[in-house]
Design an enzyme around this catalytic site. Structure first.
Site, PDB file in Angstrom:
ATOM      1  CB  CYS A 109      17.079  54.737  28.287  1.00  0.00           C
ATOM      2  SG  CYS A 109      16.344  54.447  29.911  1.00  0.00           S
ATOM      3  CB  CYS A 112      19.455  51.580  31.278  1.00  0.00           C
ATOM      4  SG  CYS A 112      18.805  51.688  29.580  1.00  0.00           S
ATOM      5  CG  ASP A 354      73.817  29.305  41.096  1.00  0.00           C
ATOM      6  OD1 ASP A 354      72.803  29.997  41.320  1.00  0.00           O
ATOM      7  OD2 ASP A 354      74.719  29.102  41.942  1.00  0.00           O
TER       8      ASP A 354
END
Length: 536
Positions: A109, A112, A354
């Site tokens: 198409c 689309c 730490d």
């Protein structure tokens, strides 16, 4: 045919149960009525211009899911338009029984580009044709089930190239100029349905039916995303559907059979930077389709305790060499990830300690962000995961209050990094004997302001700034048998560098324990004993 053309639809807005009760014969009758209501000459004109029947129907305002979901037989078109060669090539098939792939090669198409013909190339570049929307929905259903997703709903997201709107405008402009009032299009532009919304109408119900769950008009945690593009999709298209630009604005939508539908506002007067002419350019190839089914991240949160001084918070590798024996991130994440059956995880915490600092007491709030979880774990599974982590032989890390975070956990995490209070216990050595007067001086200090320049030890990765922090209170606990060692308990504003507050960092932190006592002070060990945050 003259006057306005009205779209044929079911009376009212049917429920999903009513939609399910509609037989194939009823769908055929609805489609037949829709075709017969169209102007034959205009339909023939569009078909000869290689526009599929689904695009023709949406141009004339048909917006029931039947109009785009089912195939249309050539006999139906013959009854309206008369004999015509190769009708099947325009998306008009000689039968419609299931969603299996087609054997007939369709003409793509021009309007689309195959989207509403269920014609596309997959991510491997292979041409795929589906008989109907059911076939595309079946592919989605198979992908979700093969991936093992457990879902209770979904959001459907579609992306199509913007050039399709230009195609729509070009065809509408031609129809308006060529046929005018004869086909009833003069004032009907607002009734047209875009390619994106026609596809959403077509596939939403079959997906719901196959998965036995409902779609949602608001973003769901599970997203099904179809992206059509002119080029082969890249790996970036496989990102989680949740990773979208929040600044995108949606146009107003109206619900049709529970599916949000936008009006396309096709208009021949609407100008485009590169206007399309009619007939549209012939195309030989449909779009590529990238199909992604994915859950947005879920978050499992709680508090962790770290008992080792050789475990980092996150995985720490320098020059291909691991620092520490493990990490909090790996110990917790490696247990949570399989419980959620996710792809990967990220670890987040309210601040960090730490590697040589223990996290004791109430624990530090954290969240594990799990990417694309196949299941959302139940309370029982989360409890089992907590027990599993706490039962590990090494006893390096433990967790508490583990749960699925569904509210504002993320905001609380960031707030806790800098705005909450934290308590510590440190072992301190000073270069002279600790006197009772020293103890009184330290404990008498309340809400003491401290200026801290970025510590020397982190200058290589932190900006050189000066920060004002608050020491809320301090307590001294003497160490039996020693006059130069003591335990310093203190409560500070989040983000305070405790080690530097003790030894002064060569004057970069002022005041410090060393400057307060007028002697050298060193910190030998440090523990975090409390992170004050609600919600965890």
């Amino acid at each position: 045919m003259s006057g306005e053309t009205e779209a044929v639809s079911l009376s009212g807005t049917p429920t999903t149960a009513e939609l399910a009760a509609v037989s194939n014969e009823e769908e055929t009758r609805i489609l037949s009525d829709a075709i017969r209501s169209l102007p034959p000459q205009a339909v023939k004109d569009l078909l000869n211009s290689e526009v599929c029947i689904a695009c023709i129907l949406r141009l004339f305002g048909f917006r029931e899911h039947f109009h785009f979901r089912s195939s249309i037989s050539s006999s139906m078109l013959h009854s309206v338009l008369g004999e015509s060669e190769h009708l099947e090539h325009y998306g008009i098939l000689a039968g419609s029984k299931s969603g299996e792939e087609l054997e007939v090669q369709q003409i793509v198409c021009r309007m689309c580009l195959g989207i509403l013909q269920y014609l596309y190339r997959n991510d491997k570049g292979i041409l795929v044709q589906k008989l109907s929307a059911d076939g595309l929905a079946a592919s989605i259903d198979e992908m979700i089930k093969q991936d093992g997703h457990e879902i209770d709903g979904f959001s459907l997201e579609l992306s199509v190239p913007p050039v399709l709107l230009e195609h729509d405008n070009a065809v509408w402009s031609y129809m308006k100029k060529r046929y005018g009032q004869e086909v009833g299009i003069a004032e009907e532009t607002s009734k047209c349905v875009s390619v994106k919304d026609a596809l959403k109408l077509a596939i939403t119900y079959p997906i719901e039916n196959m998965l036995d769950v409902k779609s949602s008009s608001i973003p769901s945690s599970f997203r099904i995303r179809l992206t059509y593009s002119q080029t082969k999709p890249s790996s970036s298209m496989a990102k989680s559907p949740g990773e979208t630009n929040g600044s995108c604005k949606r146009r107003k939508t109206a619900d049709v059979n529970g599916v949000p539908v936008r009006s396309s506002n096709f208009s021949g007067d609407q100008k485009s930077s590169e206007p399309c002419n009619f007939p549209l350019e012939k195309v030989n190839e449909p779009y590529y389709l990238a199909l992604v089914c994915c859950r947005t991240p879920i978050y499992i949160g709680g508090r962790y305790l770290k008992f080792s001084r050789n475990v980092s918070q996150t995985r720490w590798i320098i020059d291909d060499e691991r620092k520490g024996e493990s990490s909090v991130e790996e110990i917790i994440g490696s247990s949570i990830l399989p419980a959620c059956q996710g792809d990967s995880y990220k670890f987040h915490a309210a601040g960090r300690e730490d590697i040589d600092v223990r996290m004791l007491g109430s624990g530090r709030p954290f969240m594990v962000e799990v990417q694309n979880a196949r299941r959302v774990p139940s309370e029982a599974i989360i409890k089992e995961t907590e027990t599993k982590i706490n039962s590990l032989e090494e006893k390096l890390v433990a967790v508490k209050n583990l749960k699925l975070e569904v509210n504002n956990g993320w905001g609380l995490m960031h707030e806790g990094e800098s705005e909450k209070q934290k308590q510590y216990c440190s072992l301190v050595w000073i270069s002279r004997t600790l006197e009772d007067e020293d103890v009184q001086t330290i404990t008498a200090s309340k809400d003491m302001k401290v200026l801290q320049r970025t510590p020397i030890r982190v200058l290589h990765r932190r900006s050189p700034l000066e920060r004002e922090k608050i020491i809320h209170w301090m307590k001294v606990e003497r160490v039996a048998g020693s006059s130069q060692y003591f335990l310093l308990h203190l409560c500070t504003q989040a983000g305070t560098y405790i080690k530097e507050f003790v030894h002064g960092d060569f004057g970069r932190t002022n005041p410090s324990i060393g400057s307060i006592l007028g002697c050298r002070a060193e910190i030998l060990q440090l523990d975090v004993t409390d992170v004050k945050m609600d919600g965890f």
